[in-house]
Design a protein around this motif. Structure first.
Motif, PDB file in Angstrom:
ATOM      1  N   ILE A 194      -8.207   0.329   3.147  1.00 28.38           N
ATOM      2  CA  ILE A 194      -7.601   1.564   2.649  1.00 28.38           C
ATOM      3  C   ILE A 194      -8.686   2.320   1.885  1.00 28.38           C
ATOM      4  O   ILE A 194      -9.351   1.757   1.016  1.00 28.38           O
TER       5      ILE A 194
ATOM      6  N   HIS B  20      -9.535   5.370  -0.657  1.00 29.31           N
ATOM      7  CA  HIS B  20      -9.017   6.328  -1.633  1.00 29.31           C
ATOM      8  C   HIS B  20     -10.076   7.421  -1.746  1.00 29.31           C
ATOM      9  O   HIS B  20     -11.161   7.167  -2.270  1.00 29.31           O
TER      10      HIS B  20
ATOM     11  N   ASP C 132       0.808  -1.216   0.000  1.00 26.78           N
ATOM     12  CA  ASP C 132       0.000   0.000   0.000  1.00 26.78           C
ATOM     13  C   ASP C 132       0.846   1.273   0.000  1.00 26.78           C
ATOM     14  O   ASP C 132       0.315   2.364   0.187  1.00 26.78           O
TER      15      ASP C 132
ATOM     16  N   ARG D 124      -6.392   3.833  -6.943  1.00 27.71           N
ATOM     17  CA  ARG D 124      -5.801   5.151  -7.222  1.00 27.71           C
ATOM     18  C   ARG D 124      -6.365   5.748  -8.499  1.00 27.71           C
ATOM     19  O   ARG D 124      -6.644   6.952  -8.572  1.00 27.71           O
TER      20      ARG D 124
ATOM     21  N   GLU E 208      -5.287   9.197   0.545  1.00 29.21           N
ATOM     22  CA  GLU E 208      -5.346   7.745   0.702  1.00 29.21           C
ATOM     23  C   GLU E 208      -5.062   7.466   2.167  1.00 29.21           C
ATOM     24  O   GLU E 208      -4.013   7.864   2.670  1.00 29.21           O
TER      25      GLU E 208
END
Lengths: 280, 302
Positions: free
Chosen positions: B18, B20, A77, B53, B3
């Motif tokens: 995670i 974004h 990541d 992304r 992020e």
């Protein structure tokens, strides 16, 4: 119940961009608290080994030991594309991880090198403060051999498609022209390729003074450690290194295409780290 | 574009994800679900990182996460047949993280494509499913395998009975599902048309469970297959030959596409780029604030 651990993710500053870090923290920490820092394996192996390190963390925290995992630049990541990654940067990222462990308050560090990560750990070791020991899981002692195996994936995939997959010599030529090569979805730059190709224990282990615990994973009791590994271990012992060689029965979790875990290796690593005060 | 990592609960366990978050976030988000194999939230050759992304760059908020027992997450591994609670927690989290979110698209490949379909029809927040090479591999004995490897092991695990004694009723629900499964096996080739209750779809063989789940889903579905992949081939064979599929009406309802040259994980840049473009384009064309969103049950226009 599966043991659990407190997850403390954070992005930390690396040399070329933000790095993803995960701190699996023990409930109670004292001044002597230890932190295990992971130096991960390469490409798809890194994914396959991820839950092994989680299982390790879940048990470590029960013994008051933390696990810290920092994804090297261009992997996991962290920022960056894989094609932007290079070996020297990865070594620095392991040192960055160790510095971060110091900031978190840990005064004792163990580097856990998984597969190619063993070379990263060995390369970073001389610059890691408070290093107690190195632990290797099925270490790759020669980057060149690992790369050859990696390239075989590309050649095999091409054969499966009736395409001309190229030869190792052609890949070399492509890299020499400054182009990256794409293997199993990973774009490997000439810089990374050359860095891994040159990485070798012969180059890294000389300045290492911390004791080394080398785990070899064997598919069954009947199997034995590869001769080349035994030779490497003997050679380094004769030069005065403290290397303890341990074997663990379990599957080759780093190369399986299905979910494959080796809980024995985790348990034996835990016993080794927590229960065996004397070294041979 | 930001992020950041989130730790969020799923039942008693902490999961890691995670987010974004685009600067100018749209109202449709994407939750990327990871298959139950050796992968974690970054995906094979890191493609979920790149996808997250790229979508965020185009204004689409994304959450990628590790379901229980995978990657960095706590909890025990359940696999794609039992991922509902994990997916629900992930959607809850993306909604919490993005204030103006109205709906999500679930994105899954292989096992997680099927997991997305099994879940989607029970959550009105899910407006679309983007399925890549759905996994429906099964034999007649699939239910038995499930029984053997999952429930039988659980029954033999003393911790399971400890939990029952401790009154943890989620396990009682699990036991109920298990009894339904037993009944289904006992019926052997029992008439599946009788199955009406949502819980009971879980006892169906995979291809039928997928079909029934998609039939119940009022949102939009895109199924992308790779030309060079056995798993996709098995799915395509099913759609060509199965009476269940043919009578489902799904062939007309779902948007299909096949990328003839691509392999299972889209491991070349050209395939990957195409995959990401299709993801973003389809979402923008069909799952954003547009007039046709008012009647989510009409799915005839792709």
């Amino acid at each position: 119940m599966t043991p659990s651990c407190r997850l403390e993710p954070a992005y930390i500053a690396g040399g070329r961009g933000k790095l993803f870090s995960l701190h699996c923290a023990p409930e109670a920490r004292n001044d002597r608290a230890e932190c295990v820092i992971v130096a991960p394996s390469f490409a798809e192996e890194m994914n396959r080994c991820r839950y092994m390190q989680t299982m390790l963390a879940q048990q470590l925290v029960g013994h008051g030991i933390a696990l810290l995992s920092v994804d090297p630049f261009g992997t996991g990541d962290s920022q960056g594309e894989f094609v932007e990654a290079d070996w020297q940067q990865w070594i620095r990222d392991i040192i960055t991880a160790a510095d971060y462990a110091g900031q978190l308050g840990y005064r004792s560090v163990t580097l856990l090198g998984i597969r190619l990560g063993a070379l990263l750990a060995a390369a970073a070791a001389p610059e890691v403060k408070n290093l107690q020991r190195l632990v290797f899981w099925q270490p790759v002692s020669n980057g060149k051999i690992a790369l050859n195996q990696f390239l075989r994936i590309k050649i095999a995939a091409a054969i499966g498609r009736d395409e001309d997959g190229g030869t190792t010599a052609q890949f070399e030529e492509q890299l020499n022209r400054g182009n990256s090569i794409q293997v199993a979805g990973y774009d490997v730059s000439p810089a990374l390729f050359r860095g891994v190709q040159a990485a070798h224990f012969d180059q890294y282990l000389s300045p290492v003074t911390a004791p080394i615990s080398w785990f070899t994973v064997l598919a069954s009791e009947e199997r034995s450690t590869p001769r080349a590994d035994l030779k490497t271990i003997e050679q380094w012992r004769s030069e005065g290194k403290q290397i303890e060689h341990l074997t663990s029965i379990g599957p080759a979790f780093w190369q399986a295409h299905e979910r494959t875990l080796a809980p024995n290796l985790v348990n034996e690593t835990i016993s080794h780290l927590t229960g065996a005060p004397q070294h041979e | 574009m930001n992020e950041h990592a989130v730790v969020f609960p799923c039942e008693e366990d902490a999961l890691l994800g995670i987010v974004h978050a685009p600067d100018q976030a749209g109202t449709t988000g994407v939750v990327i679900i990871v298959a139950g194999g050796p992968q974690y939230r970054v995906g094979a050759h890191r493609q979920f990182v790149v996808l997250g992304r790229e979508l965020a760059r185009q204004g689409i908020p994304v959450l990628r996460f590790d379901h229980r027992g995978t990657g960095d997450s706590n909890g025990s591994f359940r696999g794609f047949l039992d991922m509902d609670a994990d997916i629900r927690s992930a959607i809850d989290t993306l909604f919490k993280q993005c204030g103006n979110l109205k709906r999500v698209m679930l994105w899954g490949e292989c096992e997680s494509a099927s997991a997305a379909a099994f879940y989607a029809y029970r959550d009105p927040r899910v407006a679309g499913i983007f399925m890549v090479n759905p996994w429906i591999r099964t034999e007649a004995g699939q239910a038995k395998t499930y029984l053997k490897h999952y429930y039988w092991n659980r029954l033999r695990d003393p911790r399971f009975w400890q939990k029952i004694r401790a009154g943890q009723f989620s396990l009682m629900r699990s036991l109920k599902a298990w009894l339904q499964l037993l009944r289904h096996i006992a019926k052997s080739n029992g008439d599946s048309k009788k199955i009406s209750d949502a819980e009971e779809l879980t006892s169906l063989p995979l291809p039928e469970r997928l079909t029934r789940s998609l039939q119940r889903f009022p949102g939009k579905t895109y199924i992308l297959t790779s030309g060079n992949d056995y798993i996709a081939q098995e799915f395509k064979d099913f759609t060509y030959s199965s009476a269940i599929w043919k009578s489902s009406g799904l062939q007309e309802k779902i948007f299909f596409n096949d990328m003839a040259d691509a392999d299972h994980t889209f491991s070349r840049t050209v395939w990957r780029t195409e995959l990401f473009e299709q993801t973003a384009q389809w979402l923008k064309n069909h799952l954003t604030d547009q007039p046709d969103q008012k009647s989510p049950n009409t799915n005839n226009n792709h």
